[in-house]
Design an enzyme around this catalytic site. Structure first.
Site, PDB file in Angstrom:
ATOM      1  N   TYR A 146       0.833  -1.200   0.000  1.00  0.00           N
ATOM      2  CA  TYR A 146       0.000   0.000   0.000  1.00  0.00           C
ATOM      3  C   TYR A 146       0.868   1.250   0.000  1.00  0.00           C
ATOM      4  CZ  TYR A 146      -2.567   3.944   1.906  1.00  0.00           C
ATOM      5  OH  TYR A 146      -3.070   5.197   2.113  1.00  0.00           O
ATOM      6  N   ALA A 147       2.007   1.201   0.699  1.00  0.00           N
ATOM      7  CA  ALA A 147       2.860   2.380   0.835  1.00  0.00           C
ATOM      8  C   ALA A 147       3.464   2.826  -0.490  1.00  0.00           C
ATOM      9  CB  ALA A 147       3.974   2.105   1.846  1.00  0.00           C
ATOM     10  N   TYR A 148       3.449   1.963  -1.501  1.00  0.00           N
ATOM     11  CA  TYR A 148       4.026   2.328  -2.789  1.00  0.00           C
ATOM     12  C   TYR A 148       3.028   3.182  -3.572  1.00  0.00           C
ATOM     13  CZ  TYR A 148       7.319  -1.437  -1.673  1.00  0.00           C
ATOM     14  OH  TYR A 148       8.253  -2.244  -1.061  1.00  0.00           O
ATOM     15  N   ALA A 149       3.355   4.462  -3.697  1.00  0.00           N
ATOM     16  CA  ALA A 149       2.505   5.427  -4.406  1.00  0.00           C
ATOM     17  C   ALA A 149       1.110   5.470  -3.805  1.00  0.00           C
ATOM     18  CB  ALA A 149       2.447   5.115  -5.892  1.00  0.00           C
TER      19      ALA A 149
END
Length: 295
Positions: A31-34
């Site tokens: 989720y933390a990616y972009a």
């Protein structure tokens, strides 16, 4: 990690196609990616560009944005809510590997591990792992899962590991080997520094020139890094390889390593990384690189 930020859906599609056609299987996201865009793009490509069953799908929870602020938290609620949201973005009913993205001092370890267990028992994940855990944290988590009947054993740990960052060799790698965890190194190219692109400055298209990512690259732009890149360049010249191939081959063949995770921005970069599968480093080159990069 760059899908949805520096890599658009068209380029992501080309990358995924090239990766699977070359025999690649593991695709890792979070989720933390972009802020979820990486998972959304990947979800649109699964089943259309490549069959879902051809991909070992991995994601992570525990890092994200809440009320405009970045959080690092692995409570049961955060982990399971994060997994459910990831499944929706990915358009699947389960992932093959679900990982705790970080260690959290604010949450009891047994609560985080119970969330991983529930992900498996509820059918939302096939295997579970950890990421960015120190040696003692890795040993504690893996031992807990082995010691309590009915728990799901940890399958993997994801850690930064490259010629520029060999810190995990002290405790994490021995713990992983002793407890049966596969190691998935992230940033095996030293956050891009080992490609040699920063030898004469910072290219405008690089992560080092991105205001949001410069702080990720800058700590590795040191005199020590320059020395290691010079040695890497000499090895590459002597072998007739690229710097990328030498750096990746070194990481790939370390004891305990399953597969380096590469975060290419373009298909061309990815294809250069994939070429390492045909390469095997001579032992004398490995020894020389070990010496010059010794922590």
């Amino acid at each position: 990690m760059g899908w949805g930020r520096t890599t658009d859906e068209h380029d992501a599609s080309d990358q995924l196609t090239a990766f699977v056609e070359a025999g690649g299987t593991l695709v890792d996201t979070a989720y933390a990616y972009a802020d979820g865009a990486s998972e959304t793009i990947l979800g649109r490509l699964l089943g259309t560009v490549v069959p879902r069953e051809d991909v070992v799908l991995a994601t992570k929870a525990g890092v994200g944005v809440r009320r405009g602020q970045r959080f690092f938290e692995t409570s049961r609620r955060t982990m399971l809510d994060g997994l459910d949201a990831s499944l929706r973005r990915l358009g699947v009913d389960h992932v093959d590997l679900f990982q705790a993205h970080v260690w959290s001092d604010a949450v009891p370890l047994e609560e985080t591990l119970a969330a991983l267990d529930h992900a498996v028992s509820s059918g939302r994940a096939a295997y579970v792992g950890i990421s960015n855990y120190t040696g003692w944290q890795t040993a504690q988590a893996a031992t807990w899962q082995r010691a309590v009947p009915g728990r799901t054993p940890l399958a993997s740990t994801q850690m930064e590991y490259s010629l520029l960052n060999r810190g995990i060799e002290h405790e994490v790698l021995p713990a992983a080997r002793a407890l049966g965890l596969g190691v998935l190194p992230w940033s095996p190219l030293g956050r891009g520094v080992l490609t040699g692109k920063y030898r004469t400055g910072t290219p405008s298209s690089s992560r080092g020139a991105d205001p949001q990512l410069a702080g990720f690259v800058d700590p590795l732009l040191t005199e020590r890094s320059s020395t290691i890149v010079q040695a890497l360049s000499r090895a590459a010249d002597g072998l007739g390889w690229s710097l990328v191939e030498v750096a990746l081959a070194w990481v790939r063949d370390r004891p305990g390593v399953v597969a380096p995770i590469v975060g290419a921005r373009t298909t061309k970069q990815l294809e250069e990384s994939l070429a390492v599968e045909e390469r095997s480093l001579p032992s004398e080159i490995t020894a020389a690189l070990d010496d010059v990069s010794a922590p």
